[in-house]
Design a protein around this motif. Sequence first.
Motif, PDB file in Angstrom:
ATOM      1  N   VAL A   1      18.998 -36.573 -17.701  1.00  0.00           N
ATOM      2  CA  VAL A   1      20.299 -37.206 -17.480  1.00  0.00           C
ATOM      3  C   VAL A   1      21.398 -36.424 -18.213  1.00  0.00           C
ATOM      4  N   LYS A   2      21.059 -35.894 -19.386  1.00  0.00           N
ATOM      5  CA  LYS A   2      22.039 -35.105 -20.148  1.00  0.00           C
ATOM      6  C   LYS A   2      22.512 -33.865 -19.383  1.00  0.00           C
ATOM      7  N   LEU A   3      21.633 -33.335 -18.500  1.00  0.00           N
ATOM      8  CA  LEU A   3      22.051 -32.181 -17.681  1.00  0.00           C
ATOM      9  C   LEU A   3      23.303 -32.508 -16.876  1.00  0.00           C
ATOM     10  N   GLY A   4      23.472 -33.774 -16.537  1.00  0.00           N
ATOM     11  CA  GLY A   4      24.651 -34.202 -15.777  1.00  0.00           C
ATOM     12  C   GLY A   4      25.958 -33.924 -16.491  1.00  0.00           C
ATOM     13  N   ARG A   5      25.898 -33.745 -17.798  1.00  0.00           N
ATOM     14  CA  ARG A   5      27.128 -33.458 -18.551  1.00  0.00           C
ATOM     15  C   ARG A   5      27.504 -31.981 -18.508  1.00  0.00           C
ATOM     16  N   THR A   6      26.654 -31.140 -17.898  1.00  0.00           N
ATOM     17  CA  THR A   6      26.899 -29.697 -17.874  1.00  0.00           C
ATOM     18  C   THR A   6      28.336 -29.323 -17.486  1.00  0.00           C
ATOM     19  N   PRO A   7      28.888 -29.884 -16.392  1.00  0.00           N
ATOM     20  CA  PRO A   7      30.234 -29.442 -16.034  1.00  0.00           C
ATOM     21  C   PRO A   7      31.325 -29.883 -17.021  1.00  0.00           C
ATOM     22  N   HIS A   8      30.981 -30.793 -17.912  1.00  0.00           N
ATOM     23  CA  HIS A   8      31.999 -31.266 -18.870  1.00  0.00           C
ATOM     24  C   HIS A   8      31.924 -30.560 -20.213  1.00  0.00           C
ATOM     25  N   ARG A   9      30.879 -29.737 -20.397  1.00  0.00           N
ATOM     26  CA  ARG A   9      30.698 -29.121 -21.724  1.00  0.00           C
ATOM     27  C   ARG A   9      30.900 -27.619 -21.634  1.00  0.00           C
ATOM     28  N   SER A  10      31.502 -27.043 -22.679  1.00  0.00           N
ATOM     29  CA  SER A  10      31.588 -25.591 -22.730  1.00  0.00           C
ATOM     30  C   SER A  10      30.383 -25.085 -23.525  1.00  0.00           C
ATOM     31  N   ALA A  11      30.244 -23.744 -23.579  1.00  0.00           N
ATOM     32  CA  ALA A  11      29.044 -23.156 -24.171  1.00  0.00           C
ATOM     33  C   ALA A  11      28.854 -23.569 -25.628  1.00  0.00           C
ATOM     34  N   LEU A  12      29.953 -23.750 -26.339  1.00  0.00           N
ATOM     35  CA  LEU A  12      29.815 -23.995 -27.771  1.00  0.00           C
ATOM     36  C   LEU A  12      30.125 -25.431 -28.187  1.00  0.00           C
ATOM     37  N   SER A  13      30.643 -26.234 -27.244  1.00  0.00           N
ATOM     38  CA  SER A  13      31.031 -27.587 -27.651  1.00  0.00           C
ATOM     39  C   SER A  13      29.807 -28.409 -28.027  1.00  0.00           C
ATOM     40  N   GLY A  14      29.994 -29.287 -28.978  1.00  0.00           N
ATOM     41  CA  GLY A  14      28.904 -30.147 -29.402  1.00  0.00           C
ATOM     42  C   GLY A  14      28.737 -31.303 -28.424  1.00  0.00           C
ATOM     43  N   TRP A  15      27.876 -32.210 -28.788  1.00  0.00           N
ATOM     44  CA  TRP A  15      27.611 -33.387 -27.962  1.00  0.00           C
ATOM     45  C   TRP A  15      28.625 -34.444 -28.365  1.00  0.00           C
ATOM     46  N   SER A  16      29.577 -34.778 -27.471  1.00  0.00           N
ATOM     47  CA  SER A  16      30.670 -35.674 -27.873  1.00  0.00           C
ATOM     48  C   SER A  16      30.285 -37.137 -27.642  1.00  0.00           C
TER      49      SER A  16
END
Lengths: 257, 326
Positions: free
Chosen positions: A100-115
């Motif tokens: 399910v976390k893969l679904g956040r891929t388009p919202h995260r950049s390479a270095l951003s943490g888990w918000s």
Amino acid sequence: MTSMTIRADNLTWGVGQKTIVRDVSLRVEKNETLGLIGPNGSGKSSLLRLLAGLKRPRSGQVEIEGQNIASLSRRALARQLAFVQQSAASDTNLSVRDVVKLGRTPHRSALSGWSSADEAAVAAAIARVDMVARRGQAWQTLSGGERQRVHIARALAQSPTIMFLDEPTNHLDIHHQIEILRMVRDLDLTSVVALHDLNLASMFCDRIAVMQNGALVACDLPSKVMTESLLHEVFRIKAEVSPDESSGRPHIRFCSE
Amino acid sequence: MLVALAFVVALATTIGDYRIGFGTVVLAISNGLGLTGADIPPIQESVVWDLRLSRALVAALSGAGLALCGAILQALLRNPLAEPFVLGVSAGASTGAVCVIVLGIGAGSLSLSMGAFAGAFSAFALVALLSNGATSGPNHTILAGVAAAQLFNALTSYIVTTSGNAQQARDVMFWLLGSFGGVRWPDFQLLILVIVFGLAVCLWMARTLDAFTFGDEDAAALGVPVARIRLVLFAVTAMITATIVSMVGAIGFVGLVVPHAARYIVGPLHLRLLPASAALGAVFMVLADIASRVVATQQTVPIGVVTALVGVPFFAIILYRARPST
């Protein structure tokens, strides 16, 4: 007109000499559940991929909330549109939560943490498909119906406004088919669902689009589309259609002869 | 893991035909780093610093690089059998090396590496061309890689059988099986640049690689520009592999097995899998290099033989323990 979410104009697509989708124009309203039916090879899956921007049309265009999708990056598109394949498989043994976390891929950049927004989206998506108790379970140990629910949760974690589902009920027993479609219908989203089962399409979709040989031959309310003549014409079957006693939606009874 | 790596590197510098005490080794290394000015025999210092340490570090970097490439290709091609040489790079490198050894195009050790590198890259270019610039699916790419490998292997055999003599054929075979015998500090300097750069690019894309879990189309639906990512990562793995192969030969098995072992330890998510593969590959390769020097006295067993001999039983244990419980 303001509630229009998807607007496709004159879409044509093919492979080599073969035209698979020809000149399809389509409108989908906000929060509507549109069913896409048609015989095998009629171009349902291809049309779904054109609408989701996963294939580029030879001609024609798709607008999502007034924006031409050809002008958007894949990543920007994935923040608005989610796509659920039919029974997507993997050898990798991730946990339900990791998938399910893969679904956040388009919202995260390479270095951003888990918000906290990521966490909230994932938790809500897992809860929505009723998999909270199994969120730590390994992918390979899930049943077909559970996997499909996790795929839908992953799509929900993308926080999309539109969801495309390609035969999401394939290989599922009737209980799970109904459960998945009820879930899709009740989501607060615009959804376009390719389906094979005509009665399920009739029960759960607000409108139904019918494909035949790559062309759109009808797109209307179930009661207008599901007629004995159209079913004979498109699917080459003999069927009796009568309104369901409780819902009033057309119910199809196939004749064996 | 880093402690283990430091330990095996120290072990590797201590073990050899010329016996040097561990204390002397430590002093020689700290002398070399400019930390101490201890008085030890110059020949011992030179053996430790110039020969053994550079060799151990190149071995570590090669292991790290091959394992990293293996992990990336297994993810991109969604195939557990993928390894660094699946794109035909090692076959191309051997053809290039054979051109130098047998046909004598250029001369000297530098041009052997250059020949291998040129061969490796032409093989990669051919594969990229055959798989439509990485826009087609994983199986297409694997087939293109197999075709390229067959072509270059055939070329290598053709050159060896038509032009080579027995000694040259033996040289070629030894080179193909890999050796850390000839490496020195300049090799290390080049290799560490390539590996650090490659690792940085790959870590940058680690989350993107996770999105390939359910296939290319699914990755695209998650917002990944699939064709571009594939091409970039193929190019990076080809560059790392070509550099390693041109330096130490085509060392098999590490790139195939180490990622599986790492996955077994840290799980399949790439932000952890990639560094773990690199570290494990480094430790494994240094150990294999030690083994290659001690199993047969007075001669060195080719490193590729050792990696397979040591690696297969080790891998068997993992396969056995990771078997489905049903």
